[in-house]
Scaffold this motif. Sequence first.
Motif, mmCIF file in Angstrom:
data_model
loop_
_atom_site.group_PDB
_atom_site.id
_atom_site.type_symbol
_atom_site.label_atom_id
_atom_site.label_comp_id
_atom_site.label_asym_id
_atom_site.label_seq_id
_atom_site.Cartn_x
_atom_site.Cartn_y
_atom_site.Cartn_z
ATOM 1 N N GLY A 63 58.466 -75.796 -23.332
ATOM 2 C CA GLY A 63 59.714 -75.624 -23.771
ATOM 3 C C GLY A 63 60.116 -74.279 -24.683
ATOM 4 O O GLY A 63 59.072 -73.289 -24.192
ATOM 5 N N GLY A 64 60.737 -74.393 -25.515
ATOM 6 C CA GLY A 64 61.076 -73.126 -26.312
ATOM 7 C C GLY A 64 59.881 -72.598 -27.070
ATOM 8 O O GLY A 64 59.688 -71.231 -27.063
ATOM 9 N N ARG A 67 58.166 -70.448 -24.108
ATOM 10 C CA ARG A 67 59.212 -69.577 -23.369
ATOM 11 C C ARG A 67 59.356 -68.280 -24.736
ATOM 12 O O ARG A 67 59.336 -67.161 -24.191
ATOM 13 C CB ARG A 67 60.399 -70.363 -23.411
ATOM 14 C CG ARG A 67 61.593 -69.320 -22.883
ATOM 15 C CD ARG A 67 62.792 -70.283 -22.914
ATOM 16 N NE ARG A 67 63.242 -70.342 -24.254
ATOM 17 C CZ ARG A 67 63.796 -71.400 -24.920
ATOM 18 N NH1 ARG A 67 63.953 -72.418 -24.119
ATOM 19 N NH2 ARG A 67 64.095 -71.436 -26.174
ATOM 20 N N ASP A 77 61.354 -73.995 -32.728
ATOM 21 C CA ASP A 77 60.520 -75.099 -33.081
ATOM 22 C C ASP A 77 59.600 -75.448 -31.980
ATOM 23 O O ASP A 77 59.622 -74.658 -31.110
ATOM 24 C CB ASP A 77 61.408 -76.597 -33.101
ATOM 25 C CG ASP A 77 62.389 -76.681 -31.917
ATOM 26 O OD1 ASP A 77 61.923 -76.295 -30.963
ATOM 27 O OD2 ASP A 77 63.637 -77.019 -32.366
ATOM 28 N N ASP A 79 57.774 -77.819 -29.265
ATOM 29 C CA ASP A 79 57.727 -79.240 -28.549
ATOM 30 C C ASP A 79 56.352 -79.454 -27.954
ATOM 31 O O ASP A 79 55.776 -78.666 -27.366
ATOM 32 C CB ASP A 79 58.887 -79.231 -27.313
ATOM 33 C CG ASP A 79 60.130 -78.914 -28.170
ATOM 34 O OD1 ASP A 79 60.825 -79.665 -28.984
ATOM 35 O OD2 ASP A 79 60.727 -77.840 -27.944
ATOM 36 N N ARG A 160 62.197 -81.324 -16.182
ATOM 37 C CA ARG A 160 62.749 -80.490 -17.251
ATOM 38 C C ARG A 160 63.913 -79.621 -16.587
ATOM 39 O O ARG A 160 64.400 -79.656 -15.329
ATOM 40 C CB ARG A 160 61.664 -79.578 -17.795
ATOM 41 C CG ARG A 160 60.751 -80.151 -18.711
ATOM 42 C CD ARG A 160 59.672 -79.804 -19.365
ATOM 43 N NE ARG A 160 58.828 -80.728 -19.976
ATOM 44 C CZ ARG A 160 59.062 -81.046 -21.037
ATOM 45 N NH1 ARG A 160 60.040 -80.382 -21.933
ATOM 46 N NH2 ARG A 160 58.373 -81.901 -21.566
ATOM 47 N N ASP A 161 64.781 -79.101 -17.669
ATOM 48 C CA ASP A 161 66.032 -78.409 -17.018
ATOM 49 C C ASP A 161 65.795 -77.171 -16.280
ATOM 50 O O ASP A 161 66.106 -76.745 -15.149
ATOM 51 C CB ASP A 161 66.975 -78.182 -18.108
ATOM 52 C CG ASP A 161 66.597 -77.835 -19.385
ATOM 53 O OD1 ASP A 161 65.403 -77.240 -19.422
ATOM 54 O OD2 ASP A 161 67.287 -77.888 -20.357
ATOM 55 N N ASN A 165 61.840 -73.118 -19.249
ATOM 56 C CA ASN A 165 61.327 -74.147 -20.185
ATOM 57 C C ASN A 165 60.268 -75.168 -19.677
ATOM 58 O O ASN A 165 60.021 -76.058 -20.150
ATOM 59 C CB ASN A 165 62.709 -75.169 -20.470
ATOM 60 C CG ASN A 165 63.829 -74.379 -21.118
ATOM 61 O OD1 ASN A 165 63.310 -73.277 -21.634
ATOM 62 N ND2 ASN A 165 65.065 -74.900 -21.337
ATOM 63 N N ASP A 204 72.863 -84.897 -16.044
ATOM 64 C CA ASP A 204 72.950 -84.580 -17.625
ATOM 65 C C ASP A 204 73.584 -83.351 -17.511
ATOM 66 O O ASP A 204 73.217 -82.323 -17.714
ATOM 67 C CB ASP A 204 71.618 -84.457 -18.125
ATOM 68 C CG ASP A 204 71.894 -84.140 -19.846
ATOM 69 O OD1 ASP A 204 73.320 -84.343 -20.183
ATOM 70 O OD2 ASP A 204 71.042 -83.877 -20.536
ATOM 71 N N ARG A 207 73.367 -80.001 -19.596
ATOM 72 C CA ARG A 207 72.544 -78.967 -19.018
ATOM 73 C C ARG A 207 73.376 -77.792 -18.592
ATOM 74 O O ARG A 207 72.789 -76.587 -18.951
ATOM 75 C CB ARG A 207 71.962 -79.291 -17.633
ATOM 76 C CG ARG A 207 70.723 -80.074 -18.039
ATOM 77 C CD ARG A 207 69.964 -80.941 -16.593
ATOM 78 N NE ARG A 207 68.993 -81.872 -17.219
ATOM 79 C CZ ARG A 207 68.719 -82.840 -16.406
ATOM 80 N NH1 ARG A 207 69.352 -83.047 -15.232
ATOM 81 N NH2 ARG A 207 67.734 -83.774 -16.956
ATOM 82 N N ARG A 210 73.728 -75.951 -21.923
ATOM 83 C CA ARG A 210 72.361 -75.469 -22.236
ATOM 84 C C ARG A 210 72.028 -74.286 -21.520
ATOM 85 O O ARG A 210 71.430 -73.181 -22.119
ATOM 86 C CB ARG A 210 71.106 -76.551 -22.055
ATOM 87 C CG ARG A 210 70.991 -77.850 -22.872
ATOM 88 C CD ARG A 210 70.082 -78.635 -22.615
ATOM 89 N NE ARG A 210 68.710 -78.170 -22.481
ATOM 90 C CZ ARG A 210 68.109 -78.082 -23.833
ATOM 91 N NH1 ARG A 210 68.344 -78.394 -24.987
ATOM 92 N NH2 ARG A 210 66.650 -77.813 -23.413
ATOM 93 N N ARG A 213 73.926 -71.779 -23.477
ATOM 94 C CA ARG A 213 73.088 -71.252 -24.889
ATOM 95 C C ARG A 213 72.109 -70.492 -24.578
ATOM 96 O O ARG A 213 71.764 -69.267 -25.254
ATOM 97 C CB ARG A 213 72.737 -72.631 -25.371
ATOM 98 C CG ARG A 213 71.954 -72.326 -26.833
ATOM 99 C CD ARG A 213 72.162 -73.529 -27.513
ATOM 100 N NE ARG A 213 71.478 -74.885 -27.182
ATOM 101 C CZ ARG A 213 70.227 -75.180 -27.188
ATOM 102 N NH1 ARG A 213 69.451 -74.470 -27.919
ATOM 103 N NH2 ARG A 213 69.736 -76.212 -26.845
ATOM 104 N N LYS A 217 71.517 -66.682 -25.868
ATOM 105 C CA LYS A 217 70.497 -66.455 -26.798
ATOM 106 C C LYS A 217 69.462 -65.336 -26.163
ATOM 107 O O LYS A 217 69.182 -64.394 -26.957
ATOM 108 C CB LYS A 217 69.766 -67.715 -27.068
ATOM 109 C CG LYS A 217 68.339 -67.451 -27.962
ATOM 110 C CD LYS A 217 67.829 -69.050 -28.157
ATOM 111 C CE LYS A 217 66.506 -68.789 -28.593
ATOM 112 N NZ LYS A 217 65.731 -70.016 -29.439
#
Length: 456
Positions: A63-64, A67, A77, A79, A160-161, A165, A204, A207, A210, A213, A217
């Motif tokens: 994830g982030g 990335r 954070d 994951d 995952r999306d 990620n 979902d 997404r 996301r 976002r 970002k």
Amino acid sequence: MPKRLVEKLRSFMPGNGKKKARHYQRQEIPRDQHNVSRSMISEPAKKVLHRLNKSGYEAYLVGGGVRDIVLGGKPKDFDIATNATPEEVHDLFRNSRLIGRRFRIVHVVFGREVIEVTTFRGNALTSDDVPADDEHKTSEHGLLLRDNVYGNLEEDALRRDFTINALYYCIRDFTIIDFANGMQDLKNRQIRLIGDPETRYREDPVRMLRAVRFAAKLGFEIERETEAPIRDLAPLLGHIPSARLFDEVLKLFSAGYGEATYQLLQDYGLLTLLFPETVKAIDAGESDELIRQALRNTDARIAQGKSVTPYFLFAAMLWPALQAEWRHRQDNGDPVQPALHGAIGKVIGRQVQATSIPKRFSGPMKEIWELQIRLPRRQGKRAFATLTHPRFRAAYDFLLVREAAGEIEPGLGAWWTEFQKVDERGQEKMLSQLGSATAPGKRRRKRSPVKRPPQQ
Ligand code: ATP
Ligand code: MG
């Protein structure tokens, strides 16, 4: 086979379904061909990775965390994905708690840092599958209600999306494992959903938020096929619980790129699902300059490492709706104050149908608004009473934003800035200089009813 099922299968079958299907192939990027190093990973995250590995489990940073390091940034954070079940993870770490219903995950807590550990999830469906059982439910809209079927690393990657990620960093041999061409998309600065976009948004709808976002970002583009269905599918966000949308709104506007995010939400027709009354007011001609100005300030605050409060954010996001309703009530003959109270009740009542607003935030938000009437009224002891109000600081900041947005004449903000600086004698002097001319006497108001929120 039901249509939805076929679509879902196709979205995961490389080259075998719709023409959109992409080939996904495992690629391993050795340590000398990427820039992720252990020194960029927090001690707690490394601790969790090592302990899981030592206990015989697979564990990766994902994830982030991967990335943002690849992009040269600092992750918000970390994951971790593992083949250990949530219970097994929980058993390994005394400082952990099991959370979530929709996705059961483990939080390992190290002081203020929380490491999120998820167990590999299985593919939504496999070839001769039916939606397995209660653990893997979808609603009539294709929404994934629960997703607790465990799988292997590859399956985890493909559910995952976005491709960017789904990069996994292995701390044992320092390789990055990439199943979905995520490294390529990072290079090309593209936000691309894994699988068939429409299916993935139906599973979902968050997404869609996301995508926006991350685009704001990272300054990335949303790839064409990933952006194409967003406008049409935006209404699906109406099926998302209002509490989850509240959390998403905070993530959207407190990541330091609020102004850009706001613009994208408007462009993709998503804003109306989050702030329906605000969009209605703007469409009817209300200015949104205050929102933009507030988000600009918020972004600057975050860049300086300062915090932002959700109630300030919501006070700004709902301001155009409040203005419209407030004015409408005054036009119908309500005096300023009752009109404001009525408008506040109505705007909040409507908003909580879209996103919840926890009481601890809606209270202060109302106070910020109510104080906007009190700030111009400074005669006698009023200024002192306002100054000691627990929400004075936020209301004063809000006033400054209104001035910067050109909504009211500048002057009042500077007056309050000065009033906070000077000593008691200075304050008395400032008050005496106000004179009685600006006092909003009751009689005067009666003769010429104030149609707009009071100015200085
Ligand atoms: P950041 O933490 O910087 O906001 P992130 O990518 O780490 O970004 P998280 O919300 O922390 O985002 O989620 C961690 C990872 O979990 C994501 O990178 C993604 O792989 C996966 N993920 C999160 N939410 C979803 C979702 N709604 N659908 C599919 N995968 C998701
Ligand atoms: Mg994260």
